[in-house]
Design a protein around this motif. Structure first.
Motif: not given
Lengths: 226, 81
Positions: A3-26
């Motif tokens: 469960k802990k690993v899954t939560m960590q992966l979800t956080t990483v995935s969410s951070e990556l998505e946020t970064r990509l969205l910012k890059e896309e808007i730029a």
């Protein structure tokens, strides 16, 4: 632990998505201020989605190629109107759906507009046609042309209103609410159409993707040559 | 806890929502119980899940090989790049 690993992966995935969205808007901002040559970089990650969605409506490669050109050009012309709180991908897909339906209406006139009647006629309970057991086909089998062709043929066999919902929801993995918004129908209609599409897909692919059915115990009988 | 039985026809109407994790908790329990005892509905569930899994895979659908290149050339022409 898992469960802990899954939560960590979800956080990483969410951070990556946020970064990509910012890059896309730029990237969008740069294109809007004159760097037109960057437009293909912006759309290329979505070329596949836009193509498959348009193809699900048109069922013709030449028409789809033409429609996606128009859809991308329209997206470029309207880019300054893109609201950055929404997803660029869904905005693009929406444009492609509109363009594909416009082409269909122009070429086939009334036939596509009678879809509501079509659904009413099919209203009611959904019954699967085949109950045989199904040996799971692993994703690796997608390397086989025969399987890909069988999937494409099965999707093509769906009626248009079921096919478009199935492609948006299960191929493009949009949410129920996104699918409803894209098609201008209620979430309840999306769910009803999706149920029918999924069961018809399973029926269309019977007896199993590799033509093998369980004949008892762990014995499988091949019924198709591939 | 008593779980009220559910018919195959009721299961089929909800099977898509079940796969999406979009059924009410009570209905979900009834369906889970049904799948334990009904091999036909379990086969439909497994097959449908397999279809969804496969079509969501990027390898399932190929785009025409020259699509990206011709689209880029066409857009460059239109945008004056």
């Amino acid at each position: 632990m898992q469960k802990k690993v899954t939560m960590q992966l979800t956080t990483v995935s969410s951070e990556l998505e946020t970064r990509l969205l910012k890059e896309e808007i730029a990237l969008i901002d740069r294109i809007c201020t004159g760097e037109k040559h960057l437009f293909y970089d912006l759309i290329s990650p979505y070329e596949r989605s836009v193509y498959l969605v348009a193809y699900s409506i048109l069922q013709n490669h030449a028409d789809t190629a033409e429609v996606i050109q128009q859809a991308f050009l329209k997206a470029f012309c309207d880019l300054t109107n893109f609201r950055k709180e929404s997803k660029f991908r869904t905005w693009l897909i929406q444009i492609a759906i509109n363009e594909a339906k416009l082409k269909l209406r122009k070429e086939r006139k009334a036939s596509y507009e009678s879809i509501d009647e079509q659904e009413q006629a099919n209203d009611g309970k959904v019954f699967p046609k085949d109950f045989a057991d199904w040996r799971e086909i692993p994703s690796e089998s997608l390397e086989r042309t025969e399987l890909r062709q069988a999937l494409q043929k099965a999707i093509a066999s769906l009626e248009p209103i079921y096919r478009e919902v199935f492609v948006l929801r299960d191929v493009e993995e949009l949410s129920i609410s996104e699918t409803a918004r894209m098609l201008g129908i209620s979430e309840a209609s999306v769910k009803t159409r999706l149920l029918r599409a999924r069961l018809q897909m399973r029926d269309a692919l019977a007896p199993g993707f590799d033509g093998a059915w369980r004949t008892g115990g762990n014995v499988w009988k091949k019924t198709r040559p591939w | 806890m008593i779980i009220i039985e559910i018919s195959c026809v009721e299961v089929w109407q909800e099977i898509s929502n079940y796969l999406d994790g979009d059924t009410a908790p009570d209905m979900q329990r009834r369906m889970e119980e049904h799948f334990k005892n009904c091999e036909h509905c379990k086969a439909i569930l497994d097959g449908t899940r397999n279809v969804i899994h496969l079509v969501g895979d990027e390898r399932a659908f190929e785009l025409p090989q020259t699509l990206s290149k011709s689209l880029k050339i066409w857009l460059d022409g239109k945008l004056g790049n």
